[in-house]
Design a protein around this motif. Structure first.
Motif, PDB file in Angstrom:
ATOM      1  N   SER A  28       0.849  -1.179   0.000  1.00 39.87           N
ATOM      2  CA  SER A  28       0.000   0.000   0.000  1.00 39.87           C
ATOM      3  C   SER A  28       0.887   1.232   0.000  1.00 39.87           C
ATOM      4  O   SER A  28       2.053   1.179  -0.380  1.00 39.87           O
ATOM      5  CB  SER A  28      -0.959  -0.039   1.198  1.00 39.87           C
ATOM      6  OG  SER A  28      -1.956   0.956   1.072  1.00 39.87           O
ATOM      7  N   ASN A  29       0.338   2.361   0.460  1.00 39.73           N
ATOM      8  CA  ASN A  29       1.039   3.642   0.400  1.00 39.73           C
ATOM      9  C   ASN A  29       1.865   3.906   1.648  1.00 39.73           C
ATOM     10  O   ASN A  29       1.519   3.490   2.736  1.00 39.73           O
ATOM     11  CB  ASN A  29       0.022   4.782   0.268  1.00 39.73           C
ATOM     12  CG  ASN A  29      -0.974   4.580  -0.843  1.00 39.73           C
ATOM     13  OD1 ASN A  29      -2.019   3.975  -0.629  1.00 39.73           O
ATOM     14  ND2 ASN A  29      -0.673   5.081  -2.020  1.00 39.73           N
ATOM     15  N   GLY A  30       2.953   4.661   1.460  1.00 34.38           N
ATOM     16  CA  GLY A  30       3.670   5.222   2.584  1.00 34.38           C
ATOM     17  C   GLY A  30       4.770   4.366   3.152  1.00 34.38           C
ATOM     18  O   GLY A  30       5.326   3.472   2.497  1.00 34.38           O
ATOM     19  N   VAL A  31       5.089   4.645   4.409  1.00 28.04           N
ATOM     20  CA  VAL A  31       6.205   4.014   5.110  1.00 28.04           C
ATOM     21  C   VAL A  31       5.779   2.644   5.617  1.00 28.04           C
ATOM     22  O   VAL A  31       4.725   2.508   6.247  1.00 28.04           O
ATOM     23  CB  VAL A  31       6.654   4.899   6.287  1.00 28.04           C
ATOM     24  CG1 VAL A  31       7.736   4.211   7.105  1.00 28.04           C
ATOM     25  CG2 VAL A  31       7.136   6.256   5.771  1.00 28.04           C
ATOM     26  N   LYS A  35      15.331   7.399   3.491  1.00 32.45           N
ATOM     27  CA  LYS A  35      13.918   7.044   3.491  1.00 32.45           C
ATOM     28  C   LYS A  35      13.738   5.644   2.915  1.00 32.45           C
ATOM     29  O   LYS A  35      14.520   5.233   2.047  1.00 32.45           O
ATOM     30  CB  LYS A  35      13.110   8.045   2.657  1.00 32.45           C
ATOM     31  CG  LYS A  35      13.193   9.478   3.160  1.00 32.45           C
ATOM     32  CD  LYS A  35      12.428  10.424   2.240  1.00 32.45           C
ATOM     33  CE  LYS A  35      12.494  11.852   2.747  1.00 32.45           C
ATOM     34  NZ  LYS A  35      11.737  12.788   1.878  1.00 32.45           N
ATOM     35  N   PRO A  36      12.716   4.904   3.368  1.00 34.21           N
ATOM     36  CA  PRO A  36      12.498   3.566   2.809  1.00 34.21           C
ATOM     37  C   PRO A  36      12.116   3.638   1.342  1.00 34.21           C
ATOM     38  O   PRO A  36      11.384   4.529   0.912  1.00 34.21           O
ATOM     39  CB  PRO A  36      11.351   3.001   3.656  1.00 34.21           C
ATOM     40  CG  PRO A  36      10.698   4.175   4.277  1.00 34.21           C
ATOM     41  CD  PRO A  36      11.746   5.224   4.434  1.00 34.21           C
ATOM     42  N   TYR A  56      12.005  16.097  -2.719  1.00 33.32           N
ATOM     43  CA  TYR A  56      10.979  15.047  -2.812  1.00 33.32           C
ATOM     44  C   TYR A  56      10.004  15.217  -1.659  1.00 33.32           C
ATOM     45  O   TYR A  56      10.405  15.363  -0.496  1.00 33.32           O
ATOM     46  CB  TYR A  56      11.648  13.675  -2.767  1.00 33.32           C
ATOM     47  CG  TYR A  56      10.697  12.510  -2.869  1.00 33.32           C
ATOM     48  CD1 TYR A  56      10.115  12.169  -4.085  1.00 33.32           C
ATOM     49  CD2 TYR A  56      10.381  11.743  -1.747  1.00 33.32           C
ATOM     50  CE1 TYR A  56       9.241  11.104  -4.190  1.00 33.32           C
ATOM     51  CE2 TYR A  56       9.508  10.666  -1.840  1.00 33.32           C
ATOM     52  CZ  TYR A  56       8.944  10.352  -3.063  1.00 33.32           C
ATOM     53  OH  TYR A  56       8.069   9.285  -3.163  1.00 33.32           O
ATOM     54  N   PRO A  57       8.691  15.187  -1.911  1.00 33.42           N
ATOM     55  CA  PRO A  57       7.727  15.629  -0.889  1.00 33.42           C
ATOM     56  C   PRO A  57       7.267  14.592   0.128  1.00 33.42           C
ATOM     57  O   PRO A  57       6.508  14.947   1.040  1.00 33.42           O
ATOM     58  CB  PRO A  57       6.541  16.096  -1.734  1.00 33.42           C
ATOM     59  CG  PRO A  57       6.598  15.273  -2.982  1.00 33.42           C
ATOM     60  CD  PRO A  57       8.060  15.043  -3.245  1.00 33.42           C
ATOM     61  N   PHE A  58       7.679  13.315   0.003  1.00 35.98           N
ATOM     62  CA  PHE A  58       7.127  12.291   0.884  1.00 35.98           C
ATOM     63  C   PHE A  58       8.219  11.543   1.640  1.00 35.98           C
ATOM     64  O   PHE A  58       9.406  11.722   1.374  1.00 35.98           O
ATOM     65  CB  PHE A  58       6.250  11.321   0.075  1.00 35.98           C
ATOM     66  CG  PHE A  58       5.121  12.023  -0.635  1.00 35.98           C
ATOM     67  CD1 PHE A  58       4.224  12.806   0.072  1.00 35.98           C
ATOM     68  CD2 PHE A  58       4.974  11.931  -2.011  1.00 35.98           C
ATOM     69  CE1 PHE A  58       3.193  13.480  -0.575  1.00 35.98           C
ATOM     70  CE2 PHE A  58       3.954  12.596  -2.666  1.00 35.98           C
ATOM     71  CZ  PHE A  58       3.061  13.377  -1.942  1.00 35.98           C
ATOM     72  N   GLU A  59       7.788  10.700   2.569  1.00 38.10           N
ATOM     73  CA  GLU A  59       8.725  10.008   3.456  1.00 38.10           C
ATOM     74  C   GLU A  59       9.077   8.608   2.984  1.00 38.10           C
ATOM     75  O   GLU A  59       9.727   7.856   3.719  1.00 38.10           O
ATOM     76  CB  GLU A  59       8.151   9.954   4.874  1.00 38.10           C
ATOM     77  CG  GLU A  59       8.106  11.319   5.557  1.00 38.10           C
ATOM     78  CD  GLU A  59       9.475  12.002   5.575  1.00 38.10           C
ATOM     79  OE1 GLU A  59      10.457  11.337   5.959  1.00 38.10           O
ATOM     80  OE2 GLU A  59       9.551  13.181   5.187  1.00 38.10           O
TER      81      GLU A  59
END
Length: 471
Positions: free
Chosen positions: A202-205, A248-249, A285-288
């Motif tokens: 899914s999304n994210g970390v 970041k992962p 880059y805007p995300f983690e």
């Protein structure tokens, strides 16, 4: 999003039962009091009639789903936190198909009913304007896809080894209750429980995984606001690679039936490198987290910029060669379309025009044609009778939106000069980060940064019926 048409780009719950918690407006004991009223049943966006709901603003979705591929059955839990934007007596959530067994608002049972693709919730007490509230919804059933008409079938789709939840402009409402419009972005915690041996992406970390009684729960957290259509689930037999990039992962996945050294894996392997290049043009880059997922199901005839982890359909790799253009396109969306999202679908060129232009920037950087040469070739091939801004619902994913949009971006660069152009891009991604925007917002910013009047320029390049004069 990327599509391939005619050879060109067109752009953790282990429990068996689950409950979805949603923040929404209500009618109830205070319904008769003056000033309390129901939230609107859609947001009046003509491109997606019936989608989205008014009267509240969602801050966070805490979702837990359990999926059994053998029976194509989903059970879910979602906890959504929201704020009432009016005195609410009743509110709606978008939910397609699935059966709802119970709803609570702030812990108290709430009346609920289904109205086609809407879940209508009436709390025991009305909600005051500005009040923060939580709604829980318990739901289950066999998810059904949505016939999009432009991209084909979208939403939650059963596959040979699991499922894929994906689609634009709709998909989220096929697997959880949601305010399904990009103007209401929220953060997410997502737990996905699947049989042991299957991946659930899914999304994210990525969070800690856990297993019990033959089931594994995968956990994901997207801490930056995300439009609902950018959520995804990909469940099945995948080769998952988890690493780190820039602290970041970076999580990528390719079906195990594809070779580990094939074009799909090779394309995913340059995700971090391409994102770093784009950061030199667009800002940080805007995300983690970073990543990407390749799927093998031929029903997915497009790639989609699902936040932090784009999903790529199999057609982009049929030539047997890596496809860095599509990776660049979907990664560029992390800035243009994801971090800075649409306030209304008629401005979709803000997503696709900039992402298509990013392909030209990467090609030049990677030793191919220059952005200027791609501009010249596309200018000569463009049908200027088709408008880019507000193209109409049936033309949301047309070449005019993608390629004429890219022409507009490069023409802006030629008009204001490189220094002002890249300052405009970085100001846009910085000042509008985590929010939404319109074309009018971009015009105002470009005029402010460049010190020039650009209204006529944008009108000509985005909506004019004749070829514009070359800058």
């Amino acid at each position: 999003m990327s599509r391939r048409l005619g050879g060109r780009w067109v752009a953790g719950v282990a429990a068996v039962a689950a409950a979805v918690v949603v923040l929404v407006s209500c009618t109830g004991g205070r319904q008769a009091e003056p000033g309390f009223r129901a939230g609107s049943v859609d947001l009046a966006d003509p491109y997606v009639p019936g989608s989205g709901n008014g009267g509240y603003d969602v801050a966070h979705y805490d979702l837990g789903v359990r999926y059994d591929p053998a029976h194509d059955r989903l059970t879910g839990r979602a906890e959504i936190t929201a704020t009432a934007t009016q005195r609410l007596s009743r509110f709606n959530l978008d939910l397609s198909g699935l059966d709802v067994s119970s709803v609570t608002v702030d812990g108290a049972p709430a009346e609920h009913r289904r109205d086609d693709g809407e879940l209508v919730v009436t709390p025991r007490d009305g909600l005051g304007s500005g009040s923060r509230f939580t709604v829980e919804v318990a739901y289950a059933g066999v998810p059904e896809p949505i016939a999009d008409g432009v991209l084909g079938s979208g939403g939650f789709q059963h596959t040979d080894d699991g499922a894929i939840a994906l689609g634009q402009p709709h998909s989220a409402a096929t697997w959880f209750p949601v305010n399904d419009h990009p103007s209401d972005k929220a953060t997410y915690d997502i737990e996905v429980t699947v049989p042991d041996g299957l991946a659930a992406l899914s999304n994210g970390v990525p969070g800690e995984r856990s297993s019990a009684a033959g089931w594994t729960t995968w956990r994901w957290a997207e801490g930056s606001p995300m439009a609902s259509y950018l959520t995804t689930l990909v469940i099945g037999d995948y080769r998952v690679t988890t690493g780190e990039h820039g602290g970041k992962p970076l999580v990528t996945a390719v079906p195990t039936g594809l070779p580990a050294t094939g074009p799909e894996a090779a394309s995913m392997a340059r995700t971090g490198e391409i994102a770093d290049f784009l950061a030199t043009r667009f800002g940080p880059y805007p995300f983690e987290s970073y990543g990407g997922v390749v799927v093998a199901d031929a029903r997915i005839g497009y790639a989609l910029e699902t936040q932090s982890r784009p999903v790529y359909g199999p057609g982009f790799f049929r030539a047997g060669e890596p496809n860095y253009a599509v990776v660049t396109h979907e990664l560029a969306h992390q800035w243009f379309g994801n971090s800075v999202a649409l306030a209304r679908w008629g401005d979709i060129w803000l997503n696709e025009g900039f992402a298509s232009y990013a392909e030209w920037l990467w090609e030049e950087h990677d030793g191919g044609r220059s952005a200027q040469r791609n501009f010249e070739l596309q200018y000569a091939a463009t049908d200027w009778s088709r408008r880019t801004l507000d193209p109409g619902p049936g033309q949301m994913f047309s070449t005019a939106v993608y390629k004429r949009g890219a022409l507009t971006v490069h023409a802006l660069r030629r008009t204001v000069g490189d220094d002002a152009f890249f300052e405009i891009l970085r100001a846009w991604t910085t000042e509008r980060r985590d929010g939404t925007a319109t074309t009018a917002d971009l015009v105002a910013l470009a005029e402010r940064v460049s010190g020039r009047s650009l209204g006529t320029f944008f009108d000509t390049w985005l909506t004019g019926a004749a070829p514009p004069a070359l800058p």
